[in-house]
Enzyme design. Structure first.
Site: not given
Ligand SMILES: CNc1nc2c(CCNCC3CCCCC3)c3nc(N)[nH]c(=O)c3cc2[nH]1
Ligand SMILES: [Zn+2]
Length: 372
Positions: A336, A93, A310, A307, A267, A305
């Protein structure tokens, strides 16, 4: 092209589709759930364990790795794949979201974002160019464009101004991109919960012609039905021959509803985060294994499950590990939860193949306890 998407099949009764995402580190079958490895590790899991549970791609993060250990160090180590011994695809990201949600941000300017590190309060500045430079150093297969994810709720004028800056930033990311043949940049569509602004953002971002697109600005506290509504009118506007990634989503219901609306990738930190505090996702709903009622429950976390956790351990044993503060506790619940979601996506891909996704959703929700 570093990353290309192949549409394999559209499901008959929904907008769901089967696809393949070809990347420099391998092919990914979609729809896919992507485990999150914030600081160059999926917490408590080794790469071998991730491969055993069929994890195809993992996420990591520009913001965290820039602050510690620093992207220059990782570049010297030969890049993120080598550094963390993961030879399959990695998506990073761009850091914008984390700066807004973690750092003591507080200046968003046209140039970029000034913030203080959440680690030691030191002052930093990330721009679209800096974000791409960091992601280039990390060497991820897919780099996200540097964007602003507006808070929820946010006014129309704020969201409009923000999406237009995000478009200008996306252009700057493309201009700053040094490795187009080994790393793809995915564009991120914003526009909050406003239909016309989502349409404007889709138009502006797809005009830049990225190899894949994310729907950003969701899963930020809005009610589920608002998120689904935004997906209903946004996803169909995205090109069918490109992958669509819904950011930050990862509970079973959200995954079903997103895939049904045409999303290919998702994700979420939740499965691994709740695992570490003793909550597991099972086919019959969530289960807090630390609860006293499992003290003498000698059945698996999830009887359905297969895994590693489990197959070899009981709820009583895992509860004991949590009460004893043992490291193995998190390892078993994380194993899990990740396996469960990866398996769920595999079952969803099967259901799409057989045009019975809605029936599978019905079956799953009945057991899981959701009301349709
Ligand atoms: C949880 N909700 C949410 N997450 C968003 C995220 C993060 C997505 N997850 C990335 C991981 C986070 C942990 C570290 C590794 C990368 C968003 N990221 C961006 N760039 N733009 C969003 O509008 C954007 C919008 C999001 N909404
Ligand atoms: Zn499991």
């Amino acid at each position: 092209m570093a990353v290309t998407y192949e549409l394999i099949k559209e499901e008959k009764n929904t907008k769901a589709r089967l696809g393949k995402l070809y990347t420099p580190h391998g092919v990914i079958e979609t729809p896919i759930f992507m485990p999150v490895g914030t600081k160059a590790t999926v917490k408590a899991m080794t790469p071998e364990e991730l491969k055993d549970m069929q994890a195809q791609i993992i996420l990591s993060n520009t913001y965290h790795l820039y602050l510690k250990p620093g992207h220059e160090l990782i570049e010297e180590a030969g890049g993120l794949h080598k550094f963390m011994n993961w030879d399959r695809p990695i998506l990073t990201d761009s850091g914008g979201f984390q700066v807004f949600s973690l750092g003591e941000l507080r200046e968003i300017k046209e140039e970029g974002v000034h913030f203080r590190s959440h680690i030691d309060g030191s002052k930093h500045f990330i721009s679209p160019e800096k974000s791409i430079e960091i992601q280039n150093s990390l060497g991820s297969d897919i780099a996200m464009a540097f964007d602003e994810c507006p808070p929820y709720p946010a006014s129309r004028e704020y969201v409009k101004k923000s999406l237009e800056r995000t478009t200008r930033w996306a252009k700057r990311c493309q201009e700053a991109h040094k490795k187009p043949d080994t790393q793809a940049i995915f564009g991120i569509v914003q526009g909050g919960m406003y239909k016309d602004l989502r349409e404007q953002s889709v138009k502006e971002i797809t005009e830049l012609d990225f190899p894949g697109y994310a729907v950003g600005g969701l899963s930020v506290g809005e009610p589920a039905d608002i998120m689904y509504e935004v997906l209903d009118y946004t996803v169909p506007l995205l090109p069918k021959d490109k992958a669509r990634y819904l950011m930050g989503v990862g509970t079973p219901d959200y995954l079903f509803e997103a895939v049904i609306r045409g999303i290919d990738m998702a994700d979420c930190v939740l499965p691994t985060r709740i695992a570490r505090n003793g909550t597991v996702i099972t086919s019959r709903g969530k289960l807090v294994v630390k609860n006293a009622k499992y003290a003498k429950d000698f059945t698996p976390l999830d009887p359905e499950c297969d895994c590693y956790a489990c197959k070899n351990y009981t709820r009583a044993y895992v509860r004991h590990l949590f009460k004893a503060n043992e490291i193995l506790a998190s390892r078993l619940t994380t194993t899990h939860n990740l396996y469960f979601l990866i398996k769920l996506m595999e079952n969803i891909r099967e259901a799409i193949k057989e045009d019975r996704l809605l029936e599978y959703r019905e079956e799953f929700y009945k057991k899981y306890g959701y009301d349709l």
